[in-house]
Design a protein around this motif. Structure first.
Motif, short mmCIF file in Angstrom:
data_model
loop_
_atom_site.label_atom_id
_atom_site.label_comp_id
_atom_site.label_asym_id
_atom_site.label_seq_id
_atom_site.Cartn_x
_atom_site.Cartn_y
_atom_site.Cartn_z
N ASP A 8 0.83 -1.19 0.00
CA ASP A 8 0.00 0.00 0.00
C ASP A 8 0.87 1.25 0.00
OD1 ASP A 8 -2.23 -1.58 0.02
OD2 ASP A 8 -2.60 -1.36 2.17
N LYS A 9 1.93 1.26 0.78
CA LYS A 9 2.82 2.43 0.83
C LYS A 9 3.56 2.60 -0.48
CE LYS A 9 3.53 2.82 5.77
NZ LYS A 9 4.50 2.88 6.86
N TRP A 11 2.46 2.03 -3.54
CA TRP A 11 1.59 2.73 -4.50
C TRP A 11 1.32 4.16 -4.05
CZ3 TRP A 11 1.65 1.20 -9.09
CH2 TRP A 11 1.78 -0.14 -9.40
N LEU A 12 1.32 4.40 -2.76
CA LEU A 12 1.19 5.76 -2.25
C LEU A 12 2.39 6.60 -2.68
CD1 LEU A 12 -0.55 7.61 -0.38
CD2 LEU A 12 1.01 6.94 1.45
N TYR A 13 3.60 6.04 -2.56
CA TYR A 13 4.80 6.75 -2.99
C TYR A 13 4.80 6.99 -4.50
CZ TYR A 13 6.70 5.71 1.65
OH TYR A 13 6.91 5.62 3.00
N PHE A 16 2.31 9.77 -5.24
CA PHE A 16 2.82 11.06 -4.79
C PHE A 16 3.91 11.56 -5.74
CE2 PHE A 16 5.74 13.65 -2.21
CZ PHE A 16 4.86 14.66 -1.84
#
Length: 56
Positions: A8-9, A11-13, A16
């Motif tokens: 999840d992190k 794809w968040l990075y 962003f």
């Protein structure tokens, strides 16, 4: 093993980073538009002055 939290992190990075790149491109384009605005205005004024119809 990869846990779902790290995925999840990731794809968040990625999201962003893409957002920052797109925002940077938009800001550069906007500054170019502001930089060339006086030249564009002068060209429009010259075209308006040259747009004279001759009735013969």
């Amino acid at each position: 093993m990869d846990n779902p939290q790290s995925q999840d992190k990731f794809w968040l990075y990625v999201g962003f980073t893409v957002f920052v790149i797109i925002a940077g491109i938009v800001m550069v384009k906007q500054s170019e538009n502001e930089k060339y605005a006086p030249i564009k205005q002068q060209l429009e004024q010259e075209n308006a002055l040259m747009n004279i119809r001759v009735i013969g």
